[in-house]
Motif scaffolding. Structure first.
Motif, PDB file in Angstrom:
ATOM      1  N   SER A 899      29.974  28.634  53.177  1.00 56.03           N
ATOM      2  CA  SER A 899      30.443  27.814  52.060  1.00 56.03           C
ATOM      3  C   SER A 899      30.407  28.591  50.752  1.00 56.03           C
ATOM      4  O   SER A 899      31.320  28.476  49.919  1.00 56.03           O
ATOM      5  CB  SER A 899      29.574  26.554  51.950  1.00 56.03           C
ATOM      6  N   VAL A 900      29.350  29.385  50.592  1.00 61.84           N
ATOM      7  CA  VAL A 900      29.256  30.202  49.376  1.00 61.84           C
ATOM      8  C   VAL A 900      30.371  31.234  49.348  1.00 61.84           C
ATOM      9  O   VAL A 900      30.998  31.472  48.311  1.00 61.84           O
ATOM     10  CB  VAL A 900      27.865  30.871  49.294  1.00 61.84           C
ATOM     11  N   GLU A 901      30.602  31.844  50.489  1.00 58.62           N
ATOM     12  CA  GLU A 901      31.648  32.874  50.534  1.00 58.62           C
ATOM     13  C   GLU A 901      33.018  32.274  50.245  1.00 58.62           C
ATOM     14  O   GLU A 901      33.846  32.880  49.554  1.00 58.62           O
ATOM     15  CB  GLU A 901      31.612  33.554  51.896  1.00 58.62           C
ATOM     16  N   ARG A 902      33.264  31.073  50.803  1.00 59.47           N
ATOM     17  CA  ARG A 902      34.565  30.440  50.520  1.00 59.47           C
ATOM     18  C   ARG A 902      34.679  30.096  49.040  1.00 59.47           C
ATOM     19  O   ARG A 902      35.723  30.344  48.413  1.00 59.47           O
ATOM     20  CB  ARG A 902      34.708  29.175  51.381  1.00 59.47           C
ATOM     21  N   ALA A 903      33.627  29.522  48.488  1.00 60.30           N
ATOM     22  CA  ALA A 903      33.676  29.191  47.060  1.00 60.30           C
ATOM     23  C   ALA A 903      33.804  30.441  46.214  1.00 60.30           C
ATOM     24  O   ALA A 903      34.528  30.468  45.211  1.00 60.30           O
ATOM     25  CB  ALA A 903      32.414  28.401  46.671  1.00 60.30           C
ATOM     26  N   MET A 904      33.083  31.493  46.627  1.00 60.81           N
ATOM     27  CA  MET A 904      33.191  32.758  45.893  1.00 60.81           C
ATOM     28  C   MET A 904      34.613  33.288  45.959  1.00 60.81           C
ATOM     29  O   MET A 904      35.149  33.799  44.963  1.00 60.81           O
ATOM     30  CB  MET A 904      32.209  33.777  46.478  1.00 60.81           C
ATOM     31  N   ALA A 905      35.206  33.194  47.147  1.00 62.78           N
ATOM     32  CA  ALA A 905      36.576  33.686  47.285  1.00 62.78           C
ATOM     33  C   ALA A 905      37.527  32.908  46.386  1.00 62.78           C
ATOM     34  O   ALA A 905      38.374  33.486  45.688  1.00 62.78           O
ATOM     35  CB  ALA A 905      37.018  33.595  48.748  1.00 62.78           C
ATOM     36  N   ARG A 906      37.383  31.555  46.417  1.00 63.46           N
ATOM     37  CA  ARG A 906      38.251  30.750  45.553  1.00 63.46           C
ATOM     38  C   ARG A 906      37.990  31.068  44.082  1.00 63.46           C
ATOM     39  O   ARG A 906      38.935  31.202  43.289  1.00 63.46           O
ATOM     40  CB  ARG A 906      38.001  29.263  45.822  1.00 63.46           C
ATOM     41  N   LEU A 907      36.744  31.185  43.725  1.00 61.73           N
ATOM     42  CA  LEU A 907      36.403  31.451  42.328  1.00 61.73           C
ATOM     43  C   LEU A 907      36.894  32.821  41.899  1.00 61.73           C
ATOM     44  O   LEU A 907      37.421  33.000  40.792  1.00 61.73           O
ATOM     45  CB  LEU A 907      34.884  31.328  42.142  1.00 61.73           C
ATOM     46  N   GLN A 908      36.721  33.784  42.783  1.00 65.61           N
ATOM     47  CA  GLN A 908      37.176  35.136  42.452  1.00 65.61           C
ATOM     48  C   GLN A 908      38.690  35.177  42.325  1.00 65.61           C
ATOM     49  O   GLN A 908      39.239  35.840  41.432  1.00 65.61           O
ATOM     50  CB  GLN A 908      36.697  36.110  43.538  1.00 65.61           C
ATOM     51  N   GLU A 909      39.353  34.467  43.229  1.00 71.13           N
ATOM     52  CA  GLU A 909      40.822  34.413  43.145  1.00 71.13           C
ATOM     53  C   GLU A 909      41.253  33.744  41.845  1.00 71.13           C
ATOM     54  O   GLU A 909      42.173  34.217  41.169  1.00 71.13           O
ATOM     55  CB  GLU A 909      41.355  33.648  44.354  1.00 71.13           C
ATOM     56  N   LEU A 910      40.587  32.634  41.511  1.00 75.97           N
ATOM     57  CA  LEU A 910      40.917  31.939  40.266  1.00 75.97           C
ATOM     58  C   LEU A 910      40.649  32.832  39.061  1.00 75.97           C
ATOM     59  O   LEU A 910      41.461  32.876  38.123  1.00 75.97           O
ATOM     60  CB  LEU A 910      40.091  30.652  40.162  1.00 75.97           C
ATOM     61  N   LEU A 911      39.526  33.556  39.101  1.00 74.61           N
ATOM     62  CA  LEU A 911      39.211  34.457  37.988  1.00 74.61           C
ATOM     63  C   LEU A 911      40.253  35.565  37.871  1.00 74.61           C
ATOM     64  O   LEU A 911      40.708  35.890  36.767  1.00 74.61           O
ATOM     65  CB  LEU A 911      37.811  35.056  38.183  1.00 74.61           C
ATOM     66  N   THR A 912      40.617  36.106  39.010  1.00 76.52           N
ATOM     67  CA  THR A 912      41.617  37.182  38.982  1.00 76.52           C
ATOM     68  C   THR A 912      42.942  36.686  38.419  1.00 76.52           C
ATOM     69  O   THR A 912      43.547  37.318  37.539  1.00 76.52           O
ATOM     70  CB  THR A 912      41.814  37.732  40.400  1.00 76.52           C
ATOM     71  N   VAL A 913      43.396  35.528  38.919  1.00 80.41           N
ATOM     72  CA  VAL A 913      44.665  34.970  38.434  1.00 80.41           C
ATOM     73  C   VAL A 913      44.548  34.629  36.952  1.00 80.41           C
ATOM     74  O   VAL A 913      45.469  34.910  36.157  1.00 80.41           O
ATOM     75  CB  VAL A 913      45.037  33.730  39.266  1.00 80.41           C
ATOM     76  N   SER A 914      43.418  34.044  36.581  1.00 82.56           N
ATOM     77  CA  SER A 914      43.244  33.652  35.181  1.00 82.56           C
ATOM     78  C   SER A 914      43.249  34.877  34.272  1.00 82.56           C
ATOM     79  O   SER A 914      43.892  34.875  33.205  1.00 82.56           O
ATOM     80  CB  SER A 914      41.938  32.878  35.011  1.00 82.56           C
ATOM     81  N   GLU A 915      42.516  35.913  34.676  1.00 84.40           N
ATOM     82  CA  GLU A 915      42.480  37.124  33.857  1.00 84.40           C
ATOM     83  C   GLU A 915      43.873  37.740  33.742  1.00 84.40           C
ATOM     84  O   GLU A 915      44.273  38.199  32.659  1.00 84.40           O
ATOM     85  CB  GLU A 915      41.496  38.126  34.451  1.00 84.40           C
ATOM     86  N   GLN A 916      44.587  37.731  34.858  1.00 88.07           N
ATOM     87  CA  GLN A 916      45.939  38.298  34.807  1.00 88.07           C
ATOM     88  C   GLN A 916      46.826  37.496  33.860  1.00 88.07           C
ATOM     89  O   GLN A 916      47.571  38.069  33.048  1.00 88.07           O
ATOM     90  CB  GLN A 916      46.525  38.309  36.219  1.00 88.07           C
ATOM     91  N   TRP A 917      46.740  36.167  33.955  1.00 85.53           N
ATOM     92  CA  TRP A 917      47.592  35.354  33.089  1.00 85.53           C
ATOM     93  C   TRP A 917      47.148  35.435  31.640  1.00 85.53           C
ATOM     94  O   TRP A 917      47.992  35.384  30.731  1.00 85.53           O
ATOM     95  CB  TRP A 917      47.598  33.904  33.571  1.00 85.53           C
TER      96      TRP A 917
END
Length: 1432
Positions: A899-917
């Protein structure tokens, strides 16, 4: 034929070597008992003490003198000795036959006659071997190569040497044979083994070892005369001590001797007399017959058979002929070894010495003799170890060696050794023996007396090589030696007890005997175990010490040894039963383990004794007597049959009182009736039973204690016993420190500890812990759950009740419940943080190490983190990049979970997309040129799907929203043909400046604003005076500041009006209100209405002001009380009046226009607000503003101004239609010259009447004028208010001026503002001309370095020459100051302007003193302030 080559010696495997630690080395018997299971498997072992254990050598070297034993090496080995004995018999046989034995050579080797004889006998004898032709087979068995006809040689040698002997042994008649020898045969020298007697050990000890190596009895034969008895006389050898004479010699007749073979006494010269029995034989009657009479002694066949049939004498060592000191023996030993090996002693390898030793003991060709100092009593010369009260002085640091258990003087008598219960000092057993060895000196195969342990310590010197066989292989070793050397054991059954026989270890190993070896070096111990055969030899000169010891485990072995000795009829060193009884009598002080062993021995001993006594009782022995055997010497209480030392009982007979037998051999004592026998006993059986009972009590008390302890240890029985009472019993009765006692002590301590620990667990004081993350993070000495479970189980299994047990069981139940809840939560994919926290809070009350706690803490951290992530995700407006990074950083530190890994993956993806935007949006907004709103809006559409708070994206959204709003406002601004207001337009442009968006209407709006600004600048240039304090709007709008406070400084008003917060004065607020009203007006009509109201108010206030100012200028008694001018002071000096506000001003306070012609109006600075451009310059401004199509207050004011101007012109035109202006125009035309001359006298005339000033108004008749004229004047006032220059204004003013104020006469004095000099009409007056010239000459020229401060005291205007004056009059006669006072007198001072005009002024008119004029430059007001130009 020679003996075959022996195989090379192969060293046996090494025995175990032990290296105890200091702790293990402290107790010798405990350590020996520890290693016994390993070491007794090899029979011997080696022990290396700790490196620092180095006892001093304490032997008295100076007193040590000993006689060594002589050892011939090849006589030591059993098989070699058998061969030598056989050869000696053969040699004796042939010697008695008168021949000398020589051993033949075969294949250049000495023939082994013993092996040849043995093989022939094994094949059936000489006749059988010859008949079956087996000689080749025998040669092969002897090691000769086949095919060389060796068999025929062996047959010949056998037939010549051995066959006669074998025939003689069978008793058959000897054939005729002679012993012929080859010249190559080696003559055999007999070893005379029966003649070398073994020697007893020296009786150096008061009580010598009783198992003595006795010397065999040898019958000393009487010396017989070596006579060859022939036919004749026989002279008998006289007896010692008897007289013999020649007369007493008896002549024996020859015929008295007859040949025992033929019975004839003939051939007396060939008749032989036996030297053994005196029988006579013919030499030709003997078988085989003799050719000649033999030389020397001769034995007949009868005596020969008797001599050769004697049993062999027991073999033993003989003593050396000399004694040695330790030094002398060492020199001899080192010299022997170095000479033998031809190298220094320390360089000879031990392997070489070992192989050479076994080669020498196995050969009959080489006789090597060595000497061995063995069995030297340490009591006489001192032990090698230091002893108490010995001659050797022990240093303080070595005193611990005196009491060391490894000191061989202490080891036999330690408490754990049973030998301590033997009262006598037995040399070699209780007292150490010393051994001084040399190279090859050996100790033969043997076991220790009574099969005891032995320990040997090598003090110094070269190594000692040992060979040992384990105790279980003792009988096997004996059987092998008896099998290989049966001849030795036939004559000496206890051969192995005599320490005189050795056998090659390889031979024993080849026959299945396990043999082990070791090299004992200096400072090392070698221990032999019970019944372990051992032998060995010395590598060189060394010094060793040995002693026996017996432990408790040896006691049954010792009893078996006594039985074995009884069978061999061997002496006992001590009485085993005596030792057992001595121990039993000390039962109370006896070690309980030893008591248990003694009890077993006592039981066996009493049962055996009871059976024997019953046996002899049945035999009929009825007499008995109690005897104290301990007072009898051992020799007097030995069984004469088996040599066993009697102690409990013995049987004697009156027929032989010096003889005694044991009960086993009662029938072997004598032939007397059994009733004559007497039983001697030490103890009655009834006396033995109490002794055994005491031992049993000691042992059984221990056994009962052991049983109780074992029950406790094994938790048997229903209810619990007192642990502490058992411990006290063990301490009181001195029970041994066994493992069982240790277990009891452990159980007791454990029970106490468990009770204390249980209480601590229940009290919660067992550990210190602190809370972190919802649970215990650190604990000390916590029990695990299994330990707690085991702990509770221990409470059930403990041999005592613990009152805390129910509470601990409850604790265990709660722990189990905690574990079940933990498993449920841990198995949940996303457990609740509250439940986890509650469970961790529950763990705080469990004083147990819970393995789930770390996982629960991890899951709690994970759950809290997941909850934080979920909460942050549920509020995207607050989920910023920093929050995401912080959550990711926190998540990195968490334990891995799906569960942590999935949340981390989603959070990391969101952070990456957010930083890019964020970066992309920032780049979009920072791009130059700006992107269009469509591009930004498209990006925003994608960004809006990102559930996060993105500042740049939100900014972009705000920008787009503002931009859209701006565009909408921009579109609606001019929607429906509306003209935008400048403020709205400027606000739009200003707002657009902060928007990073490409706004298409912006450029057009900016252009409009720019056009408006350009228009305003153009209007300002058109209307505003230079450095005007008024704004363009103030100039164009009707005046709002007329009334009270009219004299307030305009500069202050301008400053206050410019403030943004509108905190200015009330007057300026009114202007701001007008501006606000114009800005807020919906259209121009409403703006015109507002301006019309302001215009109406302006007219009302200004007319009232004019009336007020004119009324205060009426003649008054006190003119000084008036406040006039901008300075609000009383009138003084030259004054000027404003045509608009009708207020008067000091000429020095305002700028006067000196060039204004008569008929031109003068306005004060407050009324002169602008340039008043012509109307033709103003109308284009309005036209250009209409083209811009932007509404602004200034534009509305301009429009109103123009409309007002037009309306005013319309009014003026109406006045013209009445003919008034035409009349004024005619009047002006008629009086043009006069008007020019009166330009400076149009307003105010002043005259000086004493010290008071008064004002005469030319327009005094104004109030009496008709009403229509007042309307014209009102029209004139409004014309002055218009900020546009119109010809109608001047016309109207001139009309009113000429109509209401007629031109003054020339004789009327002119006011101070128009005069330049005081003069009369006669301009050509010479007196005046001369005075003027004179004053001109006196006028000084001032320096240009003068200060400008004094020149600014007044404000003169430009002066124009009066056209009415004569051209011939000089210019310098007139003062250029407009306010010239026309000074009079004899001398008038002048000053010239140092500026650009170069005009002359009276010093008094410009306020200069003569001194200042001399020192400073003077610049007039016209040069310093060009703004005061008349033309403007």
């Amino acid at each position: 034929m020679t003996q075959p080559q022996l195989n090379e010696f192969i060293p046996p495997p090494e025995c175990p070597v032990f290296e105890p630690s200091w702790e293990e080395f402290a107790d010798p018997f405990a350590y020996i008992n520890k290693i016994r299971p390993i070491a007794e498997k090899t029979g011997i072992c080696k022990i290396r003490p700790p490196p620092d254990w180095q006892p001093p050598f304490a032997c008295d070297v100076d007193r040590l003198k000993f006689t060594p034993r002589i050892q011939r090496l090849n006589e030591l080995e059993a098989q070699t000795r058998v061969k030598l004995n056989f050869l000696d018999q053969i040699a004796k046989f042939w010697e008695l036959q008168g021949c000398t034995l020589k051993i033949p050579h075969v294949e250049r080797k000495i023939l082994d006659l013993y092996q040849l004889n043995k093989l022939v006998n094994e094949e059936g004898g000489f006749d059988a071997v010859c008949r079956e032709r087996r000689w080749t087979k025998i040669s092969v068995k002897m090691g000769f190569a086949p095919g060389k006809a060796i068999g025929s040689h062996l047959r010949a040698h056998y037939e010549r040497i051995l066959y006669p002997y074998n025939l003689f042994q069978t008793g058959a008649n000897l054939p005729k044979a002679t012993l012929t020898n080859d010249t190559k045969d080696k003559e055999y020298t007999p070893h005379d083994l029966p003649q070398r007697q073994s020697v007893q050990p020296q009786e150096t000890c008061s009580i010598a070892r009783r198992a003595k190596r006795m010397r065999s009895e040898v019958k000393v034969c009487e010396n017989r005369p070596n006579l060859r008895r022939r036919m004749g006389t026989y002279v008998a050898k006289p007896e010692p001590g008897k007289k013999t004479d020649k007369q007493s010699v008896v002549s024996v007749q020859v015929d008295q001797y007859m040949c025992l073979v033929c019975g004839s006494g003939s051939a007396e010269d060939r008749l032989l007399l036996c030297d053994g029995c005196d029988d006579s034989y013919h030499i030709f009657c003997l078988i085989p017959p003799l050719h000649d009479v033999p030389k020397g002694d001769w034995r007949c066949p009868k005596c020969l058979a008797q001599e050769c049939g004697k049993p062999p004498v027991a073999f033993g060592f003989e003593q050396a002929a000399r004694s040695y000191t330790l030094q002398a023996f060492g020199d001899m030993a080192d010299s022997f070894k170095s000479d033998y090996f031809n190298m220094p002693v320390h360089m000879v390898p031990t392997e070489l010495v070992e192989k050479e030793f076994w080669r020498l003991v196995s050969t009959i060709e080489e006789d090597v003799t060595v000497e061995y100092g063995a069995d030297i009593a340490s009591k006489e010369f001192g032990s090698g170890f230091p002893v108490t009260n010995g001659h050797f002085e022990v240093s303080p640091e070595d005193e611990h060696y005196l009491s060391s258990g490894w000191n061989l003087n202490n080891m036999p008598v330690l408490d754990a050794s049973v030998l301590t219960h033997i009262t006598a000092d037995i040399c070699g057993m209780k007292l150490p023996w010393l051994y001084v060895g040399m190279c090859f000196s050996s100790f033969c195969w043997h076991i220790e007396d009574h099969w005891s342990y032995s320990i040997n310590y090598l003090h110094w010197g070269e190594p000692k090589t040992w060979y040992g066989a384990p105790g279980y292989a003792a009988e096997h070793l004996e059987s092998v030696m008896k099998k290989l050397a049966p001849e030795l054991f036939e004559s000496q059954p206890d051969l192995l007890h005599q320490l005189v026989t050795i056998m090659n270890p390889n031979t024993l190993m080849n026959n299945g005997v396990p043999i082990y070896r070791t090299n004992q070096c200096a400072g090392e111990f070698v221990i032999t175990f019970p019944r372990a055969y051992h032998s060995g030899f010395n590598q060189g000169f060394n010094f060793a010490e040995a002693v026996n010891f017996c432990t408790m485990d040896w006691m049954p072995i010792g009893r078996n040894c006594v039985t074995h000795y009884r069978q061999l009829s061997r002496y006992c060193v001590f009485s085993h039963d005596e030792m057992i009884c001595n121990m039993a009598l000390k039962a109370d002080m006896m070690d309980v383990d030893l008591a248990s062993a003694v009890q077993k021995e006592m039981t066996i001993m009493i049962d055996e004794e009871k059976g024997l006594r019953e046996k002899i009782n049945k035999m009929g022995v009825v007499q008995s007597r109690q005897v104290d055997y301990e007072v009898l010497p051992d020799e007097e209480r030995q069984c004469c049959k088996c040599r066993t030392t009697c102690y409990l009982s013995g049987v004697t007979c009156a027929c032989s009182p010096d003889k005694m037998v044991c009960l086993y051999h009662a029938q072997d004592l004598c032939s007397c009736p059994h009733s004559n026998l007497t039983l001697h006993y030490k103890f009655a059986l009834d006396e033995l039973y109490p002794v055994m009972a005491s031992v049993k009590l000691r042992a059984e008390s221990y056994k009962n204690w052991v049983s109780s302890v074992q029950d406790i240890v094994e938790n048997k029985g229903n209810k619990k016993r007192g642990l502490h009472s058992l411990m006290e019993q063990a301490e009181t009765k001195a029970f041994p420190q066994t493992s069982l006692l240790d277990q009891l002590r452990t159980v007791t301590l454990e029970a106490d500890k468990v009770a204390v620990m249980a209480q601590q667990l229940l009290n919660g004081k067992r550990q210190t812990r602190y809370r972190s993350g919802g649970g215990k993070s650190q604990s000390q000495n916590e029990l695990t759950v299994e330990e707690l479970r085991s702990f509770v189980q221990q409470l059930d299994n403990l041999p005592c009740n613990v009152r805390q047990a129910p509470l601990l069981k409850d604790l265990l139940t709660r722990v189990d419940d905690f574990q079940q809840r933990s498993e449920r939560l841990l198995s949940d994919e996303s457990p609740s943080p509250l439940e986890l926290q509650d469970l961790l809070d529950v763990s705080l009350g469990l004083d147990v190490e819970l393995p789930q706690l770390p996982l629960l803490r991890e899951r709690l951290e994970q759950a809290r983190w997941l909850e934080a992530v979920q909460q942050a995700s549920s509020r995207p407006d607050s989920l910023c990049l920093d929050t995401m990074r912080r959550l990711i950083d926190q998540g990195v530190g968490l334990a891995p979970h799906s569960s942590v890994e999935r949340a981390m993956a989603r959070l990391q993806e969101l952070l990456t997309v957010s930083e890019q935007w964020e970066e992309r949006v920032l780049s979009l907004m920072e791009a130059r040129p700006y992107h269009s709103i469509e591009t930004l809006d498209a990006a925003l559409q994608e960004v809006e799907n990102i559930p996060a708070y993105l500042p740049n994206c939100l900014q972009l959204k705000d920008v787009i929203s503002k931009a859209k709003k701006w565009l909408h406002e921009a579109e609606t601004l001019q929607l429906g043909g509306r003209i935008p207001v400048l403020d709205s337009l400027s606000e739009l442009v200003l707002r657009a400046e902060g928007m990073p968006v490409r706004l298409d209407p912006l450029s057009r709006l900016e252009a409009l604003v720019s056009d408006v600004q350009s228009w305003k600048e153009s209007a300002a240039k058109t209307f505003l005076l230079k450095n005007s304090p008024f704004s363009l709007l103030e100039v164009l709008c009707p005046r709002c500041d007329v009334g009270s406070g009219h004299q307030k400084s305009r500069y202050k008003k301008v400053k206050e009006a410019s403030q943004v917060n509108r905190k200015a004065s009330i007057k300026l607020d009114s202007v701001c209100d007008v501006e606000r009203a114009l800005s807020d007006s919906r259209d121009s009509a409403s703006a015109m209405t507002a301006l019309a109201e302001v215009r109406q108010r302006e007219m009302e206030i200004l007319l009232a002001l004019r009336a007020s100012n004119e009324s205060k200028l009426l003649p008054a008694e006190n003119c000084c009380a008036l406040n006039v001018c901008v300075c609000q002071k009383a009138p003084s000096g030259a004054m000027v009046q404003c045509e608009l506000c009708r207020d008067v001003f000091h000429c020095g306070c305002v700028t006067t226009t000196t060039d204004i012609e008569y008929g031109q109006a003068w306005l004060c600075p407050l009324c002169q607000r602008s340039r008043k451009p012509p109307l033709d310059k103003v109308l284009p401004l309005l036209a250009s503003l209409q083209r811009i199509r932007v509404r602004l207050p200034e534009g509305d004011a301009l429009r109103f101004l123009i409309e007002r101007t037009v309306r005013w012109q319309h009014k003026v035109q109406q006045a013209c239609t009445e003919g008034v202006l035409e009349k004024v125009s005619e009047m002006v035309s008629a009086n043009r010259v006069l008007t020019l001359g009166l330009s400076r006298t149009q307003n105010v005339f002043m005259s000086d009447s004493g010290n008071k000033w008064f004002i005469v108004l030319y327009r005094a008749s104004l109030y009496s004028t008709p009403r229509s004229v007042l309307k014209l004047e009102e029209l004139m006032v409004e014309g002055f208010l218009l900020q546009v220059t119109l010809p109608e204004t001047e016309q109207l003013y001139r009309y009113l001026l000429y109509k209401l104020a007629p031109l003054p006469s020339r004789s009327t004095p002119m006011n101070g503002q128009s005069k330049r000099t005081k003069r009369r009409k006669e301009s050509s007056d010479s007196q005046h001309s001369e005075k003027a010239k004179k004053c001109r000459k006196k006028k000084p020229k001032k320096s240009k370095e003068s200060s400008e401060e004094s020149k600014r005291n007044c404000s003169p205007s430009h002066t124009v020459s009066d056209p009415a004056l004569s051209d011939s009059e000089e210019d310098y006669s007139l003062c250029a100051a407009p306010w010239c006072r026309e000074p009079e007198g004899d001398e008038v001072n002048w000053v010239q302007c140092d500026g650009s005009c170069n005009q002359w002024f009276h010093q008094i008119c410009v306020g200069l003193s003569a001194e200042r004029a001399e020192k400073e430059d003077y610049i007039c007001i016209s040069c310093t302030q060009p703004d005061y130009d008349r033309g403007e």
